[in-house]
Scaffold this motif. Structure first.
Motif, PDB file in Angstrom:
ATOM      1  N   TRP B 186      37.461  38.032  19.118  1.00 57.86           N
ATOM      2  CA  TRP B 186      37.411  37.858  20.578  1.00 57.86           C
ATOM      3  C   TRP B 186      36.169  38.552  21.141  1.00 57.86           C
ATOM      4  O   TRP B 186      35.840  39.663  20.738  1.00 57.86           O
ATOM      5  CB  TRP B 186      38.677  38.454  21.182  1.00 57.86           C
ATOM      6  N   ASP B 187      35.501  37.924  22.080  1.00 52.07           N
ATOM      7  CA  ASP B 187      34.247  38.526  22.549  1.00 52.07           C
ATOM      8  C   ASP B 187      34.369  39.204  23.907  1.00 52.07           C
ATOM      9  O   ASP B 187      33.353  39.518  24.536  1.00 52.07           O
ATOM     10  CB  ASP B 187      33.110  37.504  22.540  1.00 52.07           C
ATOM     11  N   GLY B 188      35.597  39.445  24.346  1.00 53.56           N
ATOM     12  CA  GLY B 188      35.769  40.213  25.588  1.00 53.56           C
ATOM     13  C   GLY B 188      35.230  41.629  25.416  1.00 53.56           C
ATOM     14  O   GLY B 188      35.407  42.241  24.361  1.00 53.56           O
ATOM     15  N   ARG B 189      34.564  42.115  26.450  1.00 52.33           N
ATOM     16  CA  ARG B 189      33.951  43.452  26.344  1.00 52.33           C
ATOM     17  C   ARG B 189      34.837  44.507  26.997  1.00 52.33           C
ATOM     18  O   ARG B 189      34.911  44.612  28.218  1.00 52.33           O
ATOM     19  CB  ARG B 189      32.563  43.424  26.990  1.00 52.33           C
ATOM     20  N   VAL B 190      35.526  45.269  26.142  1.00 52.93           N
ATOM     21  CA  VAL B 190      36.405  46.348  26.591  1.00 52.93           C
ATOM     22  C   VAL B 190      35.846  47.647  26.029  1.00 52.93           C
ATOM     23  O   VAL B 190      35.807  47.815  24.807  1.00 52.93           O
ATOM     24  CB  VAL B 190      37.853  46.137  26.088  1.00 52.93           C
ATOM     25  N   ILE B 191      35.427  48.525  26.896  1.00 54.95           N
ATOM     26  CA  ILE B 191      34.804  49.765  26.426  1.00 54.95           C
ATOM     27  C   ILE B 191      35.631  50.956  26.878  1.00 54.95           C
ATOM     28  O   ILE B 191      36.523  50.832  27.722  1.00 54.95           O
ATOM     29  CB  ILE B 191      33.350  49.888  26.948  1.00 54.95           C
ATOM     30  N   THR B 192      35.348  52.091  26.312  1.00 55.67           N
ATOM     31  CA  THR B 192      36.087  53.294  26.700  1.00 55.67           C
ATOM     32  C   THR B 192      35.241  54.161  27.627  1.00 55.67           C
ATOM     33  O   THR B 192      34.079  53.847  27.903  1.00 55.67           O
ATOM     34  CB  THR B 192      36.529  54.088  25.456  1.00 55.67           C
ATOM     35  N   ALA B 193      35.845  55.235  28.127  1.00 55.98           N
ATOM     36  CA  ALA B 193      35.115  56.263  28.885  1.00 55.98           C
ATOM     37  C   ALA B 193      35.699  57.600  28.471  1.00 55.98           C
ATOM     38  O   ALA B 193      36.884  57.697  28.162  1.00 55.98           O
ATOM     39  CB  ALA B 193      35.269  56.048  30.390  1.00 55.98           C
ATOM     40  N   TYR B 194      34.879  58.605  28.464  1.00 60.29           N
ATOM     41  CA  TYR B 194      35.239  59.927  27.942  1.00 60.29           C
ATOM     42  C   TYR B 194      35.806  60.789  29.063  1.00 60.29           C
ATOM     43  O   TYR B 194      35.086  61.210  29.962  1.00 60.29           O
ATOM     44  CB  TYR B 194      33.979  60.555  27.347  1.00 60.29           C
ATOM     45  N   ARG B 195      37.114  61.048  28.995  1.00 57.95           N
ATOM     46  CA  ARG B 195      37.773  61.858  30.039  1.00 57.95           C
ATOM     47  C   ARG B 195      38.325  63.127  29.397  1.00 57.95           C
ATOM     48  O   ARG B 195      39.469  63.167  28.931  1.00 57.95           O
ATOM     49  CB  ARG B 195      38.904  61.045  30.657  1.00 57.95           C
ATOM     50  N   PRO B 196      37.547  64.175  29.379  1.00 60.48           N
ATOM     51  CA  PRO B 196      37.914  65.355  28.579  1.00 60.48           C
ATOM     52  C   PRO B 196      38.807  66.367  29.276  1.00 60.48           C
ATOM     53  O   PRO B 196      38.952  67.479  28.765  1.00 60.48           O
ATOM     54  CB  PRO B 196      36.541  65.955  28.252  1.00 60.48           C
ATOM     55  N   ASP B 197      39.442  66.031  30.400  1.00 60.47           N
ATOM     56  CA  ASP B 197      40.267  67.020  31.112  1.00 60.47           C
ATOM     57  C   ASP B 197      41.224  67.790  30.187  1.00 60.47           C
ATOM     58  O   ASP B 197      41.357  69.008  30.331  1.00 60.47           O
ATOM     59  CB  ASP B 197      41.090  66.380  32.238  1.00 60.47           C
ATOM     60  N   PRO B 198      41.911  67.127  29.256  1.00 55.03           N
ATOM     61  CA  PRO B 198      42.896  67.869  28.457  1.00 55.03           C
ATOM     62  C   PRO B 198      42.296  68.978  27.595  1.00 55.03           C
ATOM     63  O   PRO B 198      43.006  69.900  27.203  1.00 55.03           O
ATOM     64  CB  PRO B 198      43.520  66.780  27.559  1.00 55.03           C
ATOM     65  N   VAL B 199      40.990  68.889  27.290  1.00 57.37           N
ATOM     66  CA  VAL B 199      40.380  69.962  26.492  1.00 57.37           C
ATOM     67  C   VAL B 199      39.375  70.781  27.324  1.00 57.37           C
ATOM     68  O   VAL B 199      38.680  71.634  26.781  1.00 57.37           O
ATOM     69  CB  VAL B 199      39.684  69.408  25.227  1.00 57.37           C
ATOM     70  N   ILE B 200      39.309  70.491  28.618  1.00 52.50           N
ATOM     71  CA  ILE B 200      38.394  71.247  29.485  1.00 52.50           C
ATOM     72  C   ILE B 200      39.162  72.088  30.489  1.00 52.50           C
ATOM     73  O   ILE B 200      38.725  73.174  30.865  1.00 52.50           O
ATOM     74  CB  ILE B 200      37.426  70.277  30.210  1.00 52.50           C
ATOM     75  N   ASP B 201      40.286  71.582  30.918  1.00 48.75           N
ATOM     76  CA  ASP B 201      41.046  72.269  31.962  1.00 48.75           C
ATOM     77  C   ASP B 201      42.046  73.229  31.319  1.00 48.75           C
ATOM     78  O   ASP B 201      43.054  72.806  30.745  1.00 48.75           O
ATOM     79  CB  ASP B 201      41.790  71.235  32.802  1.00 48.75           C
ATOM     80  N   PRO B 202      41.803  74.535  31.433  1.00 51.95           N
ATOM     81  CA  PRO B 202      42.717  75.516  30.814  1.00 51.95           C
ATOM     82  C   PRO B 202      44.132  75.436  31.367  1.00 51.95           C
ATOM     83  O   PRO B 202      45.052  75.987  30.759  1.00 51.95           O
ATOM     84  CB  PRO B 202      42.068  76.866  31.158  1.00 51.95           C
TER      85      PRO B 202
END
Lengths: 469, 469, 469
Positions: B186-202
């Protein structure tokens, strides 16, 4: 090339019946003289009456609205002709103008576009839009025109129908340009305004040296609190002689204080020290606003407060290019508690005229209109700086009028150093105000005759009265 | 039963001449592909391409906009089909749908109504309004349709004209769905994004365990500050391989900091402890925003900040049903001082692309437009969450444009997990933006040709450029 | 003299098609009875049914909207007929009226002008505008009319179509007027509301004496925490017997708290002391809001919170003339953290009905609509005080509706002591609401039939339901 023409109905509401009311109101005020009670034009222009040099140095380099937007898109200030602090000159004016022209689309939807198109069309009779393609013809047309006598500062002043314009100077200024204007045969009325921030704000660059200079100029000993106050009084008197009817105060916040004499003396001692505590600095500015109000009761100077700007937010840019390059950012501002000490002391005195401005629109309906709609001493200045724009002015009228009424406002300020745009700015304000009045008439919230009277007030009478001009 | 039909002129200004300009602008952009650079769809939908189950589980249960409004009127979440944290299932889907249908009037005047009516009408060809009476036919029509191949996720993706969609994942996600999509035919373009809250927010649930997991995944020792930074770099690289062009940061505030290396090491040591001081937690998040910006200068990831939500305001509801059930409430948010440390360090670098969002509209004209209209690195994200609505978008354009211009904005984000509503949301944004442009044209504040160019930019070009898609 | 006539289309949108929808909606609600669930009329008017004295004492002296605006222009309150605290009477009523009349232009663009023109035209059949010239005929016409029986309070109440009106009294009030009304042959429904600020706010004038009086009235020992709570319960019961369906709380902030019993006892001990710490005072008010909510769960009284006013901002004016002379100024107000303790405890209970108001419009879209659109117990009160105006109401609907919907709002409050203006205020609200609905219809965001249903709800049903009337 795309045509440039100013539509006669520009900035009026689109609805036909409302527009037609707006148009009629506007026709009755469009030709009124310009009252410019607060601004930053250079008095030496009118004193010396030298020709302006070229399009770039007149219209682009000094205009922080333009610089900020172009810079925000990654365009270096030096490429726009701005000299840096070391004295390295900016790009060649023609090259800078080309760069500006090819980025003129960035100003779509902004007031700068409206002001500049007016200048291009009305002052220089240009009839195509500014683009990369028209950059050179623009530069040549404007630069050539500036060599003609009718484009000298005094000729433009007269042509623009300016009845009076106020510049802004610090207490250390000797006002020689103003003296020269006064002593000239020219009858244009250019007055000063007293802006004492450099000798009031302990955090101002060179504050302590400024106090020394103030001592010298005023012939008072500014190392003592009483001498310092006396120096202010003397400089205010001198500014009044040079036509000033107002003072202006650009503090970070509108905080005021009402300390005892002993507390003032102590505080003044502390803020003169090499290291000033920020809390002391804020308290001193606060106390000085009240002192200025007290002096205004004696000498009649109208008092303006322009608070709430985080100056020089971008340290690298400030270091390289200095102040006023478009890096001042508004801050949330509180007025109700801040002004209370001064208002408790002087707010009931109708002899005091205190005009307050804001960069925080959330205070219009919540704080400023209620305050101005109660205190005899307080009036509300027009939409300021970032809000001096069609939408900004509409928000101002819609949020202020129902609580402060029209009569606690003071007409329009252009507040600009962009001399050629002054008529454009007043024209914009008159159009928006007439549009607002027209909306009230169209919704049967105001009679047409009342609107006509108010149109005159907003365009001319209020500014003249509020600033005692 | 009341008819359901989408009026072709919906959401345009009512004034005829303005509407006709809006309509023309809209016709030129309505068919443009959808760029969805920030959202919360589930990548497994596109990886597995399984059929969706039924109307309730697809459209009601995951939609926190719907849950919150229904709950506000005293309707228990379990009766709407929401399972609780103990695993107790919610009501039967058909029963839940009936309850929803009989309360559909609650959404009058809200964007949910507009989005859903679009889904019902355009996706499922329903032609009566959702009411108690039509609840069953609705449920059956939708649920039946979902059994057909043309309603599988990939088919809908193609039918919706989505050019690219970004999902959002945490650093601990292994992105297997994204790999599967990439490796599929399939040639649909599905990309991710980096959401680091769980390892940044103490203060994030399980922060310390998350650091351990990050160490394992990245093969770096996250007990040291340098190892921790290296782990971020590795995960960012991995996300970039899976198509990511951006990071996203959902902090309580937009505070940033610029500490020395030694201070960072100390701070990191403190926030790894069992008990974290809230001031330290805030400072660590602040420092990490600056660290993320520094990494973006190297790897080119666009950086998004979504601050200002008080998450899980309702503890009883959170305990029983968990996150994202409509109990997140916006907070007053300050940007000018908060962003200053990071902007002082990186704000002048045009390689950095920092997109800032807000839930506090009072900051549009006061803080964000001035900042975006100055700093080369800063752009302003579209009206977000509660403000992603007709009136919200209009306020956004009216408060932002005059100071930031159009070119410091980044087009539209749908920011949704409600997959079927994505075209409805883009359609709404295009209609409102065309209406806004039409108003400028009708008031002669913009030429029609310029408006036409901007309509394309706002609907398509800006998002593509700003997110490097 | 300029004519005075109320245009039948006043306050509707100017656009013809929209206006015609608004007009039709308005025609369907204009005749509905008035529900006035919150206000400040004097119950003795209806108990005694005495004639009102004269134009000035009825319309000018008690109206703080008028006093503040006139005072802001330097007009002394005593010249407007206001007696000072020492008992010195104000100016002669006719003289005061003349002064008011000659300054009536100050009210252009304000709601006071709309309300008063309605009273002059509809109640007194005056057909010229109030000016210096018409001052005497106005004074005579009004004062003469007031001598006629059909202008006595009960006759006006009936003529105005008031179905029910709530007054506001403190716990120390013995409600004799309400008893007299109840026992009279007149069937007008005048109820009370429980406003316990004088015995809840430790900073209220005479707080400790008020507690003594409360002990006496309630027959409970208010020196103990439990006795104090019991006294509240008893007074609430008594108010309910006198028709009360609601309580009202005018705190400086909406802070709430949820302390343990021991903490409450300690705190109560501290706030009864001669010198109260401001932090304790705030915490006590906060705790008491939660206590009041707890009692509401038992006795069913609807709870209103009216926070955010800086009372008596002008100390000199307060000293000379006392409260409610137009010197109360709104403050920035925070709700999300402030209400959280109470909402965490009781917010999920649909039996509680908590109606929150604001003077800080920046909280509409950011805080209040999200909270009201989630918590079952919370509803949003209408645009209040300075914002009870055409533009204020429009902002309210535009900022609130998309997130809270219509169904989490509670209709209109007139909140006034200006009895004669009550129908004018409801008429204004109905016109503005119908105009707002018409705009939604004209933009195809709402069907006409839905709008018609909502018009009834906003004008009548919601207030009746929310206040259990």
């Amino acid at each position: 090339m795309q045509k440039l023409s100013l539509h006669p109905d520009r900035l009026f509401p689109a609805h036909e019946a409302t527009r037609s009311i707006a148009r009629e109101l506007y026709e009755s005020v469009r030709g009124l003289p310009i009252i410019s009670p607060h601004g930053h034009t250079d008095p030496s222009w009118f004193a010396e009456n030298e020709k302006f040099s070229n399009a770039t140095d007149l219209l682009l380099v000094p205009d922080h609205y333009l610089l900020r937007m172009l810079y925000s898109q990654g365009i270096p200030l030096e490429s726009l002709g701005v000299a840096d602090a070391s004295g390295a000159p900016g790009a060649d004016p023609r090259e800078a103008w080309r760069l500006f022209a090819s980025n003129y689309h960035l100003f779509r939807g902004t007031p700068s576009r409206i002001w500049l198109d007016w200048v291009f069309s009305e002052v220089f009779k240009l009839d195509v839009l500014l683009t990369a393609e028209s950059a050179d013809p623009y530069f040549d047309t404007i630069t050539d025109a500036l060599q003609r006598d009718e484009f000298r500062p005094r000729a433009l002043f007269d042509r623009f129908g300016i009845e009076v314009i106020a510049t802004t100077e610090g207490p250390l200024d000797t006002l020689e340009s103003h003296a020269k204007i006064r002593d000239s045969e020219w009858d244009g009325r250019v007055i000063t305004a007293y802006r004492p921030d450099p000798v009031i704000d302990p955090e101002f660059e060179g504050f302590r040296k400024n106090l020394d200079a103030l001592s010298d100029l005023a012939g008072e000993d500014c190392t003592s609190w009483q001498g310092y106050l006396a120096a202010h009084r003397k400089r205010r008197d001198f500014f009044r002689e040079m036509g000033a009817t107002s003072t202006d105060h650009g503090h970070p916040t509108p905080s005021t204080a009402d300390l005892s004499g002993a507390e003032c003396e102590d505080l003044f001692r502390r803020v003169k020290a090499a290291e000033v505590d920020p809390v002391d600095a804020e308290l001193f500015r606060a106390q000085m606003l009240t002192e200025m109000a007290t002096m205004s009761l004696d000498d009649g100077l109208v008092m303006q407060i322009h608070p709430g700007s985080f100056r020089n937010h971008n340290p690298a840019l400030f270091k390289r290019f200095g102040r006023d390059k478009g890096a001042d950012i508004p801050l949330r501002t509180e007025y109700v508690r801040a002004l209370q000490p001064m208002l408790a002391k002087h707010g009931n005195d109708p002899r005091l005229s205190l005009i307050v401005f804001t960069l925080d629109e959330s205070t219009y309906a919540r704080e400023l209109a209620p305050l101005a709609g109660h205190y005899p001493a307080l009036k509300l200045g027009p939409a300021w700086w970032f809000h001096d724009s069609p939408e900004g002015m509409r928000r101002y009228r819609r949020m202020v009028t129902e609580t402060a009424g029209f009569y606690n406002t003071v007409g329009f300020n252009d507040d600009t150093r962009a001399f050629l745009s002054i008529p454009a700015r007043h024209d914009l304000a008159r159009r928006i105000d007439c549009g607002f009045l027209a909306e009230l008439v169209a919704e049967h919230r105001l009679d047409q005759a009342e609107a006509a009277e108010l149109a005159q007030d907003l365009a001319y009478n209020f500014a003249k009265a509020a600033y005692k001009l």
